[in-house]
Write a protein that holds these residues in place. Sequence first.
Motif, PDB file in Angstrom:
ATOM      1  N   GLN A 193       0.825  -1.207   0.000  1.00 36.99           N
ATOM      2  CA  GLN A 193       0.000   0.000   0.000  1.00 36.99           C
ATOM      3  C   GLN A 193       0.861   1.258   0.000  1.00 36.99           C
ATOM      4  O   GLN A 193       0.559   2.233  -0.708  1.00 36.99           O
ATOM      5  CB  GLN A 193      -0.918  -0.011   1.226  1.00 36.99           C
ATOM      6  CG  GLN A 193      -1.988   1.071   1.211  1.00 36.99           C
ATOM      7  CD  GLN A 193      -3.073   0.814   0.180  1.00 36.99           C
ATOM      8  OE1 GLN A 193      -3.211  -0.309  -0.315  1.00 36.99           O
ATOM      9  NE2 GLN A 193      -3.824   1.847  -0.164  1.00 36.99           N
ATOM     10  N   LEU A 194       1.933   1.236   0.763  1.00 37.41           N
ATOM     11  CA  LEU A 194       2.804   2.406   0.838  1.00 37.41           C
ATOM     12  C   LEU A 194       3.602   2.621  -0.448  1.00 37.41           C
ATOM     13  O   LEU A 194       4.094   3.721  -0.703  1.00 37.41           O
ATOM     14  CB  LEU A 194       3.755   2.279   2.030  1.00 37.41           C
ATOM     15  CG  LEU A 194       3.094   2.423   3.408  1.00 37.41           C
ATOM     16  CD1 LEU A 194       4.081   2.100   4.511  1.00 37.41           C
ATOM     17  CD2 LEU A 194       2.533   3.835   3.599  1.00 37.41           C
ATOM     18  N   HIS A 195       3.726   1.576  -1.253  1.00 33.16           N
ATOM     19  CA  HIS A 195       4.365   1.726  -2.567  1.00 33.16           C
ATOM     20  C   HIS A 195       3.408   2.291  -3.613  1.00 33.16           C
ATOM     21  O   HIS A 195       3.831   2.611  -4.732  1.00 33.16           O
ATOM     22  CB  HIS A 195       4.891   0.376  -3.063  1.00 33.16           C
ATOM     23  CG  HIS A 195       6.243   0.005  -2.552  1.00 33.16           C
ATOM     24  ND1 HIS A 195       6.465  -0.419  -1.260  1.00 33.16           N
ATOM     25  CD2 HIS A 195       7.463  -0.017  -3.163  1.00 33.16           C
ATOM     26  CE1 HIS A 195       7.755  -0.695  -1.105  1.00 33.16           C
ATOM     27  NE2 HIS A 195       8.380  -0.458  -2.240  1.00 33.16           N
ATOM     28  N   GLY A 196       2.131   2.356  -3.265  1.00 32.05           N
ATOM     29  CA  GLY A 196       1.163   2.826  -4.246  1.00 32.05           C
ATOM     30  C   GLY A 196       1.047   1.866  -5.418  1.00 32.05           C
ATOM     31  O   GLY A 196       1.169   0.651  -5.258  1.00 32.05           O
ATOM     32  N   GLY A 197       0.819   2.410  -6.597  1.00 35.26           N
ATOM     33  CA  GLY A 197       0.662   1.577  -7.793  1.00 35.26           C
ATOM     34  C   GLY A 197       1.870   0.715  -8.085  1.00 35.26           C
ATOM     35  O   GLY A 197       1.746  -0.404  -8.600  1.00 35.26           O
ATOM     36  N   TYR A 198       3.055   1.210  -7.737  1.00 36.22           N
ATOM     37  CA  TYR A 198       4.268   0.437  -7.987  1.00 36.22           C
ATOM     38  C   TYR A 198       4.306  -0.842  -7.134  1.00 36.22           C
ATOM     39  O   TYR A 198       4.960  -1.813  -7.500  1.00 36.22           O
ATOM     40  CB  TYR A 198       5.510   1.283  -7.705  1.00 36.22           C
ATOM     41  CG  TYR A 198       5.699   2.400  -8.703  1.00 36.22           C
ATOM     42  CD1 TYR A 198       6.079   2.126 -10.019  1.00 36.22           C
ATOM     43  CD2 TYR A 198       5.483   3.726  -8.338  1.00 36.22           C
ATOM     44  CE1 TYR A 198       6.244   3.156 -10.945  1.00 36.22           C
ATOM     45  CE2 TYR A 198       5.649   4.758  -9.259  1.00 36.22           C
ATOM     46  CZ  TYR A 198       6.019   4.470 -10.563  1.00 36.22           C
ATOM     47  OH  TYR A 198       6.167   5.471 -11.469  1.00 36.22           O
ATOM     48  N   GLY A 199       3.604  -0.833  -6.014  1.00 41.58           N
ATOM     49  CA  GLY A 199       3.572  -2.019  -5.174  1.00 41.58           C
ATOM     50  C   GLY A 199       2.872  -3.191  -5.819  1.00 41.58           C
ATOM     51  O   GLY A 199       3.029  -4.333  -5.373  1.00 41.58           O
ATOM     52  N   TYR A 200       2.104  -2.910  -6.865  1.00 38.36           N
ATOM     53  CA  TYR A 200       1.370  -3.970  -7.568  1.00 38.36           C
ATOM     54  C   TYR A 200       2.108  -4.418  -8.819  1.00 38.36           C
ATOM     55  O   TYR A 200       1.613  -5.273  -9.555  1.00 38.36           O
ATOM     56  CB  TYR A 200      -0.028  -3.461  -7.929  1.00 38.36           C
ATOM     57  CG  TYR A 200      -1.060  -4.544  -8.107  1.00 38.36           C
ATOM     58  CD1 TYR A 200      -1.412  -5.372  -7.044  1.00 38.36           C
ATOM     59  CD2 TYR A 200      -1.689  -4.746  -9.333  1.00 38.36           C
ATOM     60  CE1 TYR A 200      -2.362  -6.368  -7.200  1.00 38.36           C
ATOM     61  CE2 TYR A 200      -2.646  -5.733  -9.504  1.00 38.36           C
ATOM     62  CZ  TYR A 200      -2.978  -6.537  -8.432  1.00 38.36           C
ATOM     63  OH  TYR A 200      -3.918  -7.513  -8.584  1.00 38.36           O
ATOM     64  N   MET A 201       3.282  -3.857  -9.053  1.00 41.60           N
ATOM     65  CA  MET A 201       4.078  -4.197 -10.234  1.00 41.60           C
ATOM     66  C   MET A 201       5.142  -5.232  -9.867  1.00 41.60           C
ATOM     67  O   MET A 201       5.913  -5.022  -8.916  1.00 41.60           O
ATOM     68  CB  MET A 201       4.769  -2.953 -10.806  1.00 41.60           C
ATOM     69  CG  MET A 201       3.809  -1.849 -11.235  1.00 41.60           C
ATOM     70  SD  MET A 201       2.750  -2.337 -12.618  1.00 41.60           S
ATOM     71  CE  MET A 201       1.174  -2.548 -11.795  1.00 41.60           C
ATOM     72  N   LEU A 202       5.198  -6.337 -10.598  1.00 46.58           N
ATOM     73  CA  LEU A 202       6.116  -7.421 -10.268  1.00 46.58           C
ATOM     74  C   LEU A 202       7.583  -7.049 -10.423  1.00 46.58           C
ATOM     75  O   LEU A 202       8.450  -7.778  -9.949  1.00 46.58           O
ATOM     76  CB  LEU A 202       5.796  -8.650 -11.126  1.00 46.58           C
ATOM     77  CG  LEU A 202       4.528  -9.417 -10.721  1.00 46.58           C
ATOM     78  CD1 LEU A 202       4.249 -10.538 -11.715  1.00 46.58           C
ATOM     79  CD2 LEU A 202       4.659  -9.978  -9.309  1.00 46.58           C
TER      80      LEU A 202
END
Length: 234
Positions: A193-202
Amino acid sequence: MEGDYVINGAKTFITNGYITDLTIVALKTDKNDGSSGLSLIVVEADREGFQKSQPLEKVGQKSQDAAELFFDDVRVPQANLLGEEGKGLHYLMQELAWERLMIAIRAVAGCEVALQNTVDYTKSRSAFGQNLIEFQNTKFKLAECKTKTQVARVFVDHCIDLAVEGKLDPESSAMAKWWCTELQNRVLDECVQLHGGYGYMLEYPVARAWTDARAQMIYGGTNEIMKEIISRSL
């Protein structure tokens, strides 16, 4: 040949099953003897009747394959018996506490790495004119994760000491496995969550760690089974 074991059945979700050359199979050698009728047999992968599925498609932990193993009248000599016949469950139980502690160790280490990666990320990324680490919500979330991770580390280190002394009991290892893997998933969810959208990128380690962690609450005995084991000591 007379006296050989003949194995029939299948085993699912076997880690490294696709690449295995040698496997230890837990099977019933005395159907009338309950759990005491379980034995451990070493089976070579090139034996007739032994087959492997293609690697199963997992959500995470892509570096390790998982497969289903099939046994169709696989004939194995008595020399392949591991230990004594009928004592398979006893042998397995001797190692279960250590296996579950290893999972707990991985969980705490995973929390520590993800937390450090997230601290570094929030220090380098900015929004609304300031680094993410400067927002109160970010600091509070990271403070919570750090505290919980440190508490878990202390308990795991205690369990390691018990294991070294030969005193690690099933209840303590079950507590460690349950608590630490649950924590790992909560901490990683916060880090994503703290990474934002990048947290969902492999391409980001935190995303891969997030998908890898989910299985920790399943293998080695599900966390529901861990609670059952703990409750027996009440």
